[in-house]
Design a protein around this motif. Sequence first.
Motif, PDB file in Angstrom:
ATOM      1  N   TYR A  48       0.815  -1.223   0.000  1.00 39.61           N
ATOM      2  CA  TYR A  48       0.000   0.000   0.000  1.00 39.61           C
ATOM      3  C   TYR A  48       0.845   1.267   0.000  1.00 39.61           C
ATOM      4  O   TYR A  48       0.358   2.359  -0.247  1.00 39.61           O
ATOM      5  CB  TYR A  48      -0.905   0.032   1.255  1.00 39.61           C
TER       6      TYR A  48
ATOM      7  N   HIS B 296      -5.777   4.418  -2.853  1.00 41.45           N
ATOM      8  CA  HIS B 296      -5.342   3.443  -3.865  1.00 41.45           C
ATOM      9  C   HIS B 296      -5.101   4.173  -5.181  1.00 41.45           C
ATOM     10  O   HIS B 296      -6.042   4.545  -5.879  1.00 41.45           O
ATOM     11  CB  HIS B 296      -6.418   2.368  -4.025  1.00 41.45           C
TER      12      HIS B 296
ATOM     13  N   THR C   6      -7.790  -4.584  -6.936  1.00 40.00           N
ATOM     14  CA  THR C   6      -8.810  -3.566  -6.662  1.00 40.00           C
ATOM     15  C   THR C   6     -10.075  -4.213  -6.089  1.00 40.00           C
ATOM     16  O   THR C   6     -10.723  -3.642  -5.205  1.00 40.00           O
ATOM     17  CB  THR C   6      -9.132  -2.784  -7.957  1.00 40.00           C
TER      18      THR C   6
ATOM     19  N   GLN D  84       1.402  -0.650  -5.402  1.00 37.87           N
ATOM     20  CA  GLN D  84      -0.039  -0.797  -5.127  1.00 37.87           C
ATOM     21  C   GLN D  84      -0.706  -1.677  -6.181  1.00 37.87           C
ATOM     22  O   GLN D  84      -1.808  -2.172  -5.968  1.00 37.87           O
ATOM     23  CB  GLN D  84      -0.710   0.581  -5.053  1.00 37.87           C
ATOM     24  N   ARG D  85      -0.011  -1.902  -7.308  1.00 40.63           N
ATOM     25  CA  ARG D  85      -0.580  -2.782  -8.349  1.00 40.63           C
ATOM     26  C   ARG D  85      -0.637  -4.228  -7.869  1.00 40.63           C
ATOM     27  O   ARG D  85      -1.303  -5.050  -8.466  1.00 40.63           O
ATOM     28  CB  ARG D  85       0.245  -2.680  -9.642  1.00 40.63           C
TER      29      ARG D  85
ATOM     30  N   ILE E 169     -10.381  -4.441  -2.314  1.00 38.95           N
ATOM     31  CA  ILE E 169     -10.466  -3.214  -1.504  1.00 38.95           C
ATOM     32  C   ILE E 169     -11.923  -2.975  -1.121  1.00 38.95           C
ATOM     33  O   ILE E 169     -12.814  -3.102  -1.962  1.00 38.95           O
ATOM     34  CB  ILE E 169      -9.915  -2.014  -2.312  1.00 38.95           C
TER      35      ILE E 169
END
Length: 459
Positions: A69, A248, A261, A256-257, A264
Amino acid sequence: MTDAIEFNAELIRRYDKAGPRYTSYPTAVEFHHGFTADTYAQHIALSNQRGGPLSLYFHVPFCDTVCFYCACNKIITKNRQHAQPYLENLYEEIRMQAELFDTNRVVEQLHWGGGTPTFLTHQQMRELMAQTRKYFTLADDDKGEFSIEIDPREADDATIKLLRELGFNRISLGLQDFNPKVQKAVNRIQTEEQTFSILDAARREGFRSISLDLIYGLPHQTVESFSDTLDKVIAASPDRLSVFNYAHMPELFKTQRQIATADIPPPQVKLQILHRTIDKLTAAGYVYIGMDHFAKPDDELTLAQQNKQLYRNFQGYSTRAECDLIGLGVTSIGKVGDAYVQNVKTLPEYDEAIKAGKLPVLRGVELDEDDKCRRDIITRLICDFALDIPAIEKAYQINFNDYFADAIADLEQFAQDGLLQYKWDSIEVLPAGRLLIRNICMVFDKYSQQARQRFSKVI
Ligand SMILES: C[S@@+](CC[C@H](N)C(=O)[O-])C[C@H]1O[C@@H](n2cnc3c(N)ncnc32)[C@H](O)[C@@H]1O
Ligand code: SF4
């Protein structure tokens, strides 16, 4: 103080848009390359004429492993040897900067941030502090605010003892979340034992203020799972808590990739987590200071806010008034007089500048009268949740209503929505407006149109 903050999901949803965190005004995106080491030296000379205390920020960029993160300026390496050449350059920078400053000015505030400052060996930490003391005058222990960011995975009892000996009296510990599934998804495995044994050691050694960092909005978090983390944290009773909103932005932060997603929590769950967090922390007796910060009622931060003596700088909230801030090391930002300055961002650039005998300045910005006025307003709003309008009019020789005619419509809308009370002589942020303080500040931010497109969401 439970009425100090009111959670209104409808208003938060309506107003939630990208906004800066206002650790400076203008924000770093306004810094430009026309500001050079010479410009910086001119501002130092002016600041020496004014005098006053100093604040030192040291950036130690190294971390052993990456947390997916992470949005901090860090360099991930297993090779501990990398720190030594960096430190040699840092000592040289300390010497060069000290040459320009009146070093009789007392250093009232000092901070080691990162990355992970305790990536350094004990000997390296001793040497960094010794070099600092060689060139600058540090306040006596309990008169200064000397703080360090600790990753509990990179410290033990002996480290904490050493840091206290070196003069540190405040500590902030990175924790984020105790849930094993969350920890795995962000590549930060950290046991409760690791965290709390460092917290206990800091208490034993007499650290004045112990703070814990948490993040909400991480993958797999739920209201219940984060609530469990909060229960454990509350039981340990730190003096302060930072509860950051995970932003993000994989296009900006490559690692962060690694976070899917889909894992989250969606916005409505994030809001529920935030709501529960506020309820739990206020029920446990913590006061909401502002932005992401909570503190115990008798903590200096809370007392400073009550006395309208709170300030904001790159490390968040501070009880020290206008110290000139000297940033040292890669990416560091300083604030000297009416200017901000930032160092180069990479190790090769840093090395090249220092070896050439030059200050490693990358960019900066000089404030004009308008910037200063807006900075004052934003600082008071974000620290006091209130603004004394006649005081601003007097300090800047303006008529507030004329000068900020563009802002009035927004302020009136905020007032209608119950976020604030706006009278001829004051703005008072109401409990429902406190979580949206960034949005309120943005009304006074000349650069906010550009800023809105670049920053993370407020909640
Ligand atoms: C430099 S780190 C703290 C020291 C140490 N490196 C550690 O991780 O324990 C500063 C803090 O920034 C916060 N942080 C980092 N990246 C973030 C992100 N993308 N969103 C929200 N908070 C973040 C974390 O809470 C972290 O503890
Ligand atoms: S959160 Fe801390 S330890 Fe993790 S990568 Fe970022 S700076 Fe390093």
